[in-house]
Design a protein around this motif. Structure first.
Motif, PDB file in Angstrom:
ATOM      1  N   VAL A 271       0.634  -1.238  -0.208  1.00  0.00           N
ATOM      2  CA  VAL A 271       0.166   0.009  -0.005  1.00  0.00           C
ATOM      3  C   VAL A 271       0.990   1.203  -0.077  1.00  0.00           C
ATOM      4  CG1 VAL A 271      -1.644   1.332   1.254  1.00  0.00           C
ATOM      5  CG2 VAL A 271      -1.834  -1.179   1.161  1.00  0.00           C
ATOM      6  N   THR A 272       0.662   2.229  -0.920  1.00  0.00           N
ATOM      7  CA  THR A 272       1.197   3.455  -0.894  1.00  0.00           C
ATOM      8  C   THR A 272       0.222   4.701  -0.894  1.00  0.00           C
ATOM      9  OG1 THR A 272       3.026   2.640  -2.410  1.00  0.00           O
ATOM     10  CG2 THR A 272       2.600   5.061  -2.340  1.00  0.00           C
ATOM     11  N   VAL A 273       0.598   5.591  -0.022  1.00  0.00           N
ATOM     12  CA  VAL A 273      -0.231   6.844   0.362  1.00  0.00           C
ATOM     13  C   VAL A 273       0.517   8.006  -0.497  1.00  0.00           C
ATOM     14  CG1 VAL A 273      -1.392   8.232   1.847  1.00  0.00           C
ATOM     15  CG2 VAL A 273      -1.288   5.947   2.261  1.00  0.00           C
ATOM     16  N   ARG A 274      -0.417   8.768  -1.190  1.00  0.00           N
ATOM     17  CA  ARG A 274       0.371   9.753  -1.779  1.00  0.00           C
ATOM     18  C   ARG A 274      -0.675  11.128  -1.468  1.00  0.00           C
ATOM     19  NH1 ARG A 274       3.967   7.993  -5.758  1.00  0.00           N
ATOM     20  NH2 ARG A 274       3.651   5.818  -6.398  1.00  0.00           N
ATOM     21  N   GLU A 275      -0.434  11.629  -0.546  1.00  0.00           N
ATOM     22  CA  GLU A 275      -1.031  12.973   0.057  1.00  0.00           C
ATOM     23  C   GLU A 275      -1.245  14.014  -1.116  1.00  0.00           C
ATOM     24  OE1 GLU A 275      -1.763  16.177   3.748  1.00  0.00           O
ATOM     25  OE2 GLU A 275      -0.254  14.475   3.662  1.00  0.00           O
ATOM     26  N   GLY A 276      -2.140  14.624  -1.386  1.00  0.00           N
ATOM     27  CA  GLY A 276      -2.344  15.731  -2.501  1.00  0.00           C
ATOM     28  C   GLY A 276      -2.118  15.180  -3.895  1.00  0.00           C
ATOM     29  N   ILE A 277      -2.159  14.138  -4.290  1.00  0.00           N
ATOM     30  CA  ILE A 277      -2.105  13.409  -5.472  1.00  0.00           C
ATOM     31  C   ILE A 277      -3.536  13.020  -6.088  1.00  0.00           C
ATOM     32  CG2 ILE A 277      -1.262  11.616  -7.098  1.00  0.00           C
ATOM     33  CD1 ILE A 277       0.706  13.785  -6.613  1.00  0.00           C
ATOM     34  N   ASN A 278      -3.901  13.360  -7.508  1.00  0.00           N
ATOM     35  CA  ASN A 278      -5.142  13.165  -7.877  1.00  0.00           C
ATOM     36  C   ASN A 278      -5.296  11.955  -8.835  1.00  0.00           C
ATOM     37  OD1 ASN A 278      -6.801  15.112  -6.044  1.00  0.00           O
ATOM     38  ND2 ASN A 278      -5.228  16.316  -7.174  1.00  0.00           N
ATOM     39  N   TYR A 279      -6.690  11.508  -9.151  1.00  0.00           N
ATOM     40  CA  TYR A 279      -6.791  10.193  -9.865  1.00  0.00           C
ATOM     41  C   TYR A 279      -7.891  10.377 -10.817  1.00  0.00           C
ATOM     42  CZ  TYR A 279      -3.644   8.284  -6.360  1.00  0.00           C
ATOM     43  OH  TYR A 279      -2.578   7.971  -5.484  1.00  0.00           O
ATOM     44  N   ALA A 280      -7.836   9.457 -11.958  1.00  0.00           N
ATOM     45  CA  ALA A 280      -9.096   9.310 -12.870  1.00  0.00           C
ATOM     46  C   ALA A 280      -8.964   7.936 -13.464  1.00  0.00           C
ATOM     47  CB  ALA A 280      -8.769  10.244 -14.163  1.00  0.00           C
ATOM     48  N   GLN A 281     -10.195   7.674 -13.851  1.00  0.00           N
ATOM     49  CA  GLN A 281     -10.465   6.180 -14.020  1.00  0.00           C
ATOM     50  C   GLN A 281     -10.503   6.105 -15.761  1.00  0.00           C
ATOM     51  OE1 GLN A 281     -10.552   3.939 -11.964  1.00  0.00           O
ATOM     52  NE2 GLN A 281     -10.157   5.531 -10.548  1.00  0.00           N
ATOM     53  N   GLN A 282      -9.926   5.234 -16.360  1.00  0.00           N
ATOM     54  CA  GLN A 282      -9.752   5.146 -17.893  1.00  0.00           C
ATOM     55  C   GLN A 282     -11.196   4.952 -18.520  1.00  0.00           C
ATOM     56  OE1 GLN A 282      -6.005   3.457 -19.349  1.00  0.00           O
ATOM     57  NE2 GLN A 282      -5.431   2.577 -17.250  1.00  0.00           N
ATOM     58  N   THR A 283     -11.077   5.281 -19.666  1.00  0.00           N
ATOM     59  CA  THR A 283     -12.389   5.077 -20.434  1.00  0.00           C
ATOM     60  C   THR A 283     -12.236   4.390 -21.644  1.00  0.00           C
ATOM     61  OG1 THR A 283     -12.025   7.248 -21.031  1.00  0.00           O
ATOM     62  CG2 THR A 283     -13.366   7.127 -19.403  1.00  0.00           C
ATOM     63  N   TYR A 284     -11.063   3.872 -22.006  1.00  0.00           N
ATOM     64  CA  TYR A 284     -11.162   2.966 -23.428  1.00  0.00           C
ATOM     65  C   TYR A 284     -11.560   1.757 -23.397  1.00  0.00           C
ATOM     66  CZ  TYR A 284      -7.976  -0.442 -21.109  1.00  0.00           C
ATOM     67  OH  TYR A 284      -7.437  -1.787 -20.275  1.00  0.00           O
ATOM     68  N   GLN A 285     -12.241   1.353 -21.945  1.00  0.00           N
ATOM     69  CA  GLN A 285     -13.027   0.170 -22.286  1.00  0.00           C
ATOM     70  C   GLN A 285     -14.440   0.254 -22.759  1.00  0.00           C
ATOM     71  OE1 GLN A 285     -12.105   1.716 -19.599  1.00  0.00           O
ATOM     72  NE2 GLN A 285     -11.114   0.436 -18.076  1.00  0.00           N
ATOM     73  N   PHE A 286     -15.091   1.463 -22.823  1.00  0.00           N
ATOM     74  CA  PHE A 286     -16.305   1.766 -22.894  1.00  0.00           C
ATOM     75  C   PHE A 286     -16.671   1.685 -24.460  1.00  0.00           C
ATOM     76  CE2 PHE A 286     -16.418   3.218 -18.816  1.00  0.00           C
ATOM     77  CZ  PHE A 286     -17.523   3.207 -18.308  1.00  0.00           C
ATOM     78  N   PRO A 287     -15.935   2.009 -25.393  1.00  0.00           N
ATOM     79  CA  PRO A 287     -16.572   1.873 -26.736  1.00  0.00           C
ATOM     80  C   PRO A 287     -16.845   0.532 -27.318  1.00  0.00           C
ATOM     81  CG  PRO A 287     -14.492   3.453 -26.876  1.00  0.00           C
ATOM     82  CD  PRO A 287     -14.648   2.749 -25.284  1.00  0.00           C
ATOM     83  N   ALA A 288     -16.346  -0.632 -26.707  1.00  0.00           N
ATOM     84  CA  ALA A 288     -16.507  -1.813 -26.903  1.00  0.00           C
ATOM     85  C   ALA A 288     -17.799  -2.247 -26.589  1.00  0.00           C
ATOM     86  CB  ALA A 288     -15.492  -2.804 -26.408  1.00  0.00           C
ATOM     87  N   CYS A 289     -18.479  -1.546 -25.640  1.00  0.00           N
ATOM     88  CA  CYS A 289     -19.728  -2.034 -24.927  1.00  0.00           C
ATOM     89  C   CYS A 289     -20.694  -1.449 -25.497  1.00  0.00           C
ATOM     90  CB  CYS A 289     -19.538  -1.625 -23.488  1.00  0.00           C
ATOM     91  SG  CYS A 289     -18.213  -2.497 -22.635  1.00  0.00           S
ATOM     92  N   PHE A 290     -20.779  -0.415 -26.264  1.00  0.00           N
ATOM     93  CA  PHE A 290     -21.975   0.322 -26.813  1.00  0.00           C
ATOM     94  C   PHE A 290     -22.095   0.206 -28.465  1.00  0.00           C
ATOM     95  CE2 PHE A 290     -21.511   2.130 -22.996  1.00  0.00           C
ATOM     96  CZ  PHE A 290     -22.701   2.921 -22.713  1.00  0.00           C
ATOM     97  N   GLY A 291     -23.076  -0.361 -29.062  1.00  0.00           N
ATOM     98  CA  GLY A 291     -23.131  -0.674 -30.256  1.00  0.00           C
ATOM     99  C   GLY A 291     -24.066   0.132 -30.920  1.00  0.00           C
ATOM    100  N   THR A 292     -24.675  -0.484 -32.154  1.00  0.00           N
ATOM    101  CA  THR A 292     -25.332   0.652 -33.189  1.00  0.00           C
ATOM    102  C   THR A 292     -26.500   1.289 -32.294  1.00  0.00           C
ATOM    103  OG1 THR A 292     -25.136  -1.433 -34.783  1.00  0.00           O
ATOM    104  CG2 THR A 292     -26.906   0.328 -35.058  1.00  0.00           C
ATOM    105  N   GLY A 293     -26.579   2.542 -32.602  1.00  0.00           N
ATOM    106  CA  GLY A 293     -27.394   3.422 -31.865  1.00  0.00           C
ATOM    107  C   GLY A 293     -27.125   3.876 -30.684  1.00  0.00           C
TER     108      GLY A 293
END
Length: 308
Positions: A271-293
């Protein structure tokens, strides 16, 4: 997740922004008359050489898209963006991306996945200058979760074409490949109408905060000091203008794996704690889950998002 907005507003009210004092340029020593011509010629030669070098580098460099607020949205408590996928078409119903913890229904429990739930939530659409130009309305929450990722996708009652024709604003495209460390990025907050510029510092095997655990999270370099209300902001690759992640949290007080104090956990459990550091969640997984329309299909080939 970020602290409640009321706390952020209070902090801003009592904290002033520092202003650097104006400083006059130092006076130059006098130059002998006979030296001025020689100096001018030398300066001119150097200036020409620098200009040619810069011009050559500019021709070889990739085109950089200026990041602004066009296509971002403000929510009642968070930020977001109108998005499309590489295979989306203009006649598809438009989509809005934000965080799972920004849903009007409250935080999804660990393990909970929401799909195709009716919603009439509204979003303030911003232009490039950050001016609200329209109110968009959802027809449903297409997908929302805080398991493995912290993301929600709303389907709107408007198509991309209708938004473009009425307001001249195009959706942001979600990149369908994994971002790389060192990428120059901008976090564009529609709630605060503020841009945060930094780089992708790296990726976190597991990011744990309270009851929730997220996989392969983006860690920012320290320049992106996001605050409450920036949750759900698109993280935009400066070179392509595409969305590579959705902003969601930061370690505020140096706490270990608690609410508002996420910790990093590597593959060995360290476990590592980084006070003052911020994060995001990747989104490259989403296109494959949405199809026509732009319809959600969690059983589609290549879709790895958590299922209900």
């Amino acid at each position: 997740m970020r602290k409640p907005l009321v706390a952020v507003l209070f902090a801003l009210a009592i904290t002033g922004a520092g202003v650097a004092p104006a400083v006059a340029a130092p006076e130059s020593a006098p130059v002998a008359a006979e030296s001025k011509s020689t100096i001018a010629q030398a300066v001119g030669s150097v200036t020409d050489a620098v200009a040619k070098t810069v011009a050559g580098q500019a021709a070889d460099a990739p085109s950089i898209k200026a990041v602004n607020f066009a296509g971002t949205v403000s929510l009642s408590n968070c930020s977001g963006s109108v998005i499309r996928f590489p295979n989306s078409v203009d006649t598809d119903p438009a989509l809005v991306l934000t965080n799972g913890h920004c849903l009007e229904t409250g935080f999804p429990a660990a393990g909970e996945v929401i799909v195709n739930r009716a919603s009439t939530r509204t979003f303030g659409l911003l232009n490039s200058a950050g001016t609200r130009v329209a109110t968009l309305r959802a027809s449903k929450i297409a997908y929302g979760t805080m398991t493995d990722t912290d993301a929600a996708v709303y389907q709107l009652t408007s198509t991309y074409a209708a938004i473009k024709n009425s307001y001249g604003i195009s959706a942001l495209t979600v990149q369908d490949t994994h971002p790389t460390a060192g990428t120059a990025i901008t976090v564009a907050s529609g709630y605060w109408k503020r841009l945060y510029a930094c780089n992708v510092d790296g990726f976190v095997y597991r990011l744990k905060e309270g009851d929730w655990t997220w996989k392969d999270s983006v860690r920012y370099t320290s320049a992106c000091q996001t605050i409450g209300g920036t949750s759900g902001s698109p993280v935009i690759d400066n070179a392509t203008g595409k969305v590579v992640a959705v902003n969601n949290t930061g370690n505020e007080d140096g706490g270990r794996c608690t609410d508002n104090n996420p910790c990093e956990v590597d593959a060995n459990g360290t476990v590592t704690v980084r006070e003052g550091i911020n994060y995001a969640q990747q989104t490259y997984q989403f296109p494959a889950c949405f199809g026509t329309g732009n319809q959600l299909n969690l059983n589609a080939s290549g879709c790895v998002l958590p299922k209900p």
